[in-house]
Design a protein around this motif. Structure first.
Motif, short mmCIF file in Angstrom:
data_model
loop_
_atom_site.label_atom_id
_atom_site.label_comp_id
_atom_site.label_asym_id
_atom_site.label_seq_id
_atom_site.Cartn_x
_atom_site.Cartn_y
_atom_site.Cartn_z
N SER A 160 21.07 -51.12 -37.79
CA SER A 160 20.36 -51.92 -38.53
C SER A 160 19.01 -52.25 -37.63
N ASP A 185 21.07 -55.66 -42.85
CA ASP A 185 19.68 -54.96 -42.96
C ASP A 185 18.67 -56.08 -43.75
N ASN A 192 27.20 -51.27 -36.62
CA ASN A 192 26.23 -51.57 -37.84
C ASN A 192 25.07 -52.42 -37.16
N ASP A 202 25.51 -52.19 -44.43
CA ASP A 202 24.28 -52.74 -44.53
C ASP A 202 24.24 -54.11 -44.41
N LYS A 221 17.04 -49.16 -37.61
CA LYS A 221 16.34 -48.64 -38.70
C LYS A 221 15.21 -49.78 -39.10
#
Length: 327
Positions: A109, A65, A105, A62, A112
Motif C-alpha cells: 500500500s 489503501d 499489505n 487493500d 502504491k
C-alpha cells in the motif's frame, strides 16, 4: 512536523511509542480495530496531535489503501501491529498468516499510494533472532537469524517464532525486490516489562510479556514458583528504540533490544526486596544463573540507543502500577 502512521496503535508498545512521538511534536495517525478502542486511546492521550482510523482486518490486501490515499501528509510508517496470541486452534490462519500478510499489505500500500513515505519501521521480535539450535556457546548478535522452517509452527510459541521470523524476512525481501521509496529499520525486542502507558490499561490479564510479572503477583504464598527465564527490556526503551529507528539517518538496522536476563525467581527476589507482599519465597538467590543460555551481545544497539532501564527499576515500576490500580 512529520506525520507518523502507527499500526496497532492501542498495543502495549505502540501506546508508549505514540506518547513519545507526541512529546516530540509529531502528529500521529493510528490504526485501531474498533471505534471503542480508538476512543479510549484518544481519551487517554488527550492530545489534538493524535487521530485514529479503524482498520478491523490488516490481512485484507487493500486494508491500508484508503487511509494512505486520504492522508498524503504521512511521511513515516511504524508497523507495530502483529498478533501475539497462543490460545488458538489454527496457528497458520490465526498467527502466521496475519503477521506475514499484514506486513506485506502495508508495504504494498505504501509503494502504491504513498510514495511520500520515506521511513518505515518494523516491530519484529527476538523470536526472529533466537533459535532452539542455539547453545550456551552461541553468541547472539544483531546479525543472528532464527533458522526455523516455514512449517515449523506446530505449537503456540513455535508458531509465534515462525510468524515473526518470516514477517521480518518479508520486509527485507520486499525492500530488495521492490525498491520502494522508503528506507527501513527493524526493532527486535526480547520480553518487554514496564508499566502500561496508561493506568486504565491495567486489568486482570495484561499482554503476554507484562503478564509474566503480573502472574508472579497472583501467586499464593504456598505456590511453587514456575520456571521461566529469558531476556528483558523495558517498554519505555522499546519506544525510544522506535523513535531512534524513525529519526536516524542510518538504514537497514536491526536493533536487538535486551538489557539483561531474568527469571521468575530473580523477579520475585526483586519484588520481595522492594515490596512487602504475601508471595512465595521460592529459592531466593538461585534465579540468576544463565550460564546454560546463549550469550547475548547487542553492543551495537546499546552504542546507538543505550543505556537502558535495568530489571529492578522496571519490576518496581510495573508492580507499583499494578498495586496502585488494585486499590
Amino acid at each position: 512536523m512529520t506525520t507518523v502512521f502507527v499500526s496497532g496503535a492501542n498495543g502495549y508498545i505502540a501506546q508508549h511509542v505514540i506518547v513519545q512521538l507526541i512529546a516530540k511534536g509529531y502528529d500521529v495517525i493510528g490504526s485501531i480495530r474498533s471505534e471503542e478502542k480508538g476512543e479510549k486511546l484518544k481519551k487517554n492521550l488527550n492530545s489534538s496531535k493524535f487521530t485514529y482510523v479503524i482498520i478491523p482486518d490488516i490481512i485484507k490486501e487493500d486494508a491500508f489503501d484508503e487511509v494512505l490515499k486520504a492522508n498524503p501528509q504521512i511521511t513515516a510508517f511504524l508497523h507495530t501491529a502483529s498478533p501475539v496470541v497462543f490460545d488458538v486452534d489454527d496457528f497458520e490462519q490465526d498467527v502466521i498468516i496475519p503477521a506475514l500478510k499484514g506486513t506485506v499489505n502495508v508495504m504494498n500500500s505504501i509503494k502504491k499510494f504513498a510514495p511520500q513515505i520515506t521511513r518505515f519501521v518494523y516491530t519484529s521480535s527476538f523470536a526472529a533472532i533466537t533459535s532452539s539450535e542455539h547453545t550456551k556457546d552461541t553468541v547472539i548478535t544483531e546479525d543472528t537469524w532464527n533458522k526455523i522452517a516455514r512449517d515449523g509452527g506446530v505449537e503456540p510459541m513455535l508458531a509465534y517464532r515462525v510468524s515473526k521470523t518470516f514477517a521480518e524476512k518479508s520486509v527485507w525481501d520486499f525492500y530488495e525486490k521492490e525498491k520502494p521509496n522508503f528506507t527501513f529499520n527493524v526493532v527486535n525486542p526480547t520480553m518487554v516489562f514496564g508499566p502500561q502507558a496508561f493506568d486504565s490499561e491495567v486489568k486482570g490479564t495484561l499482554n503476554f510479556s507484562a503478564e509474566i510479572i503480573n502472574k508472579i503477583l497472583k501467586l499464593k504464598p504456598e505456590d511453587e514458583v514456575p520456571e521461566f527465564r529469558g531476556g528483558f527490556i523495558d517498554v519505555r526503551d522499546i519506544a525510544k528504540a522506535h523513535l531512534f529507528a524513525l529519526e536516524t539517518e542510518k538504514t537497514s538496522l536491526r536493533l536487538l533490544c535486551v538489557e539483561e536476563r531474568f527469571s521468575n525467581q530473580s523477579c520475585l527476589d526483586l519484588i520481595h526486596k522492594n515490596f512487602s507482599l504475601d508471595l512465595p519465597k521460592g529459592s531466593p538467590g538461585t534465579g540468576s544463573d544463565f550460564s546454560q543460555m546463549p550469550i547475548l551481545d547487542n553492543s551495537k544497539t546499546k552504542a546507538l540507543i543505550g543505556p537502558f532501564i535495568g530489571l529492578e527499576q522496571s519490576v518496581i515500576d510495573t508492580v507499583k502500577q499494578v498495586l496502585d490500580n488494585q486499590k
